[in-house]
Scaffold this motif. Structure first.
Motif, PDB file in Angstrom:
ATOM      1  N   GLU A  11       9.656 -24.774   9.057  1.00  0.00           N
ATOM      2  CA  GLU A  11      10.902 -24.022   9.026  1.00  0.00           C
ATOM      3  C   GLU A  11      12.096 -24.953   9.136  1.00  0.00           C
ATOM      4  N   TYR A  42      12.434 -20.923   5.469  1.00  0.00           N
ATOM      5  CA  TYR A  42      13.025 -20.177   6.570  1.00  0.00           C
ATOM      6  C   TYR A  42      12.017 -19.434   7.428  1.00  0.00           C
ATOM      7  N   LEU A  43      10.753 -19.374   6.988  1.00  0.00           N
ATOM      8  CA  LEU A  43       9.758 -18.647   7.767  1.00  0.00           C
ATOM      9  C   LEU A  43       8.360 -19.091   7.362  1.00  0.00           C
ATOM     10  N   GLY A  64      12.039 -11.664   7.457  1.00  0.00           N
ATOM     11  CA  GLY A  64      12.603 -12.809   8.162  1.00  0.00           C
ATOM     12  C   GLY A  64      13.950 -13.300   7.680  1.00  0.00           C
ATOM     13  N   ALA A  66      17.114 -11.938   7.466  1.00  0.00           N
ATOM     14  CA  ALA A  66      18.290 -11.682   8.298  1.00  0.00           C
ATOM     15  C   ALA A  66      18.291 -12.546   9.559  1.00  0.00           C
ATOM     16  N   ASP A  67      17.120 -12.746  10.169  1.00  0.00           N
ATOM     17  CA  ASP A  67      17.053 -13.572  11.373  1.00  0.00           C
ATOM     18  C   ASP A  67      17.466 -15.005  11.093  1.00  0.00           C
ATOM     19  N   TYR A  68      17.158 -15.502   9.916  1.00  0.00           N
ATOM     20  CA  TYR A  68      17.428 -16.902   9.588  1.00  0.00           C
ATOM     21  C   TYR A  68      18.811 -17.094   8.963  1.00  0.00           C
ATOM     22  N   GLY A  70      21.195 -14.447   8.283  1.00  0.00           N
ATOM     23  CA  GLY A  70      22.187 -13.402   8.502  1.00  0.00           C
ATOM     24  C   GLY A  70      22.305 -12.522   7.275  1.00  0.00           C
ATOM     25  N   THR A  71      23.512 -12.124   6.960  1.00  0.00           N
ATOM     26  CA  THR A  71      23.735 -11.238   5.817  1.00  0.00           C
ATOM     27  C   THR A  71      24.306 -11.990   4.622  1.00  0.00           C
ATOM     28  N   ARG A 114      20.865 -21.506   7.054  1.00  0.00           N
ATOM     29  CA  ARG A 114      20.649 -21.005   8.426  1.00  0.00           C
ATOM     30  C   ARG A 114      21.976 -20.593   9.026  1.00  0.00           C
ATOM     31  N   ARG A 115      21.997 -19.440   9.672  1.00  0.00           N
ATOM     32  CA  ARG A 115      23.256 -18.966  10.289  1.00  0.00           C
ATOM     33  C   ARG A 115      23.524 -19.646  11.582  1.00  0.00           C
TER      34      ARG A 115
END
Length: 115
Positions: A11, A42-43, A64, A66-68, A70-71, A114-115
């Motif tokens: 990741e 990302y996952l 996965g 949104a967790d990584y 965002g929007t 990544r956010r």
């Protein structure tokens, strides 16, 4: 910049190009995410061998994003499936879906998503 087996991706790593696994490409070039790159891991989603199919991979990767990231708009999801059943003993989740984010328009990404 480093070359490694795509099954060993982790990741947060960014890759210069998505490997053509359908023709046997086994390595990727990992680059610094601040440089232009084609995709970002990302996952890593462990799944059962029998479940390592398109629908399961799509659902695991979609869950996965949104967790990584965002929007953030304009991204598309792709994945690689590493079925380790030929390399390991009896483990309950012997496959891994390696989820990748790419630019929806096909252009290189510049910087991490990544956010």
């Amino acid at each position: 910049m480093a070359t490694k087996q795509w099954v060993d991706l982790t990741e947060g790593e960014c890759i210069a190009d998505v490997p053509a696994v359908d023709v046997g490409e086994a390595t990727v070039t990992v680059v610094d995410c601040s440089t232009p790159h084609r995709a970002e891991v990302y996952l890593l989603a462990p799944v059962a061998v029998d479940a390592a199919i398109t629908g399961v991979a799509d659902a695991a990767c979609a869950a996965g994003v949104a967790d990584y990231a965002g929007t953030r708009a304009g991204l598309s999801v792709t994945y690689l499936i590493d079925s380790k059943q030929d390399r390991t003993g009896a483990i309950p989740l012997p496959s891994t879906v390696i989820c990748l984010l790419q630019s929806g328009g096909g252009e290189p990404l510049a910087g991490s998503v990544r956010r």
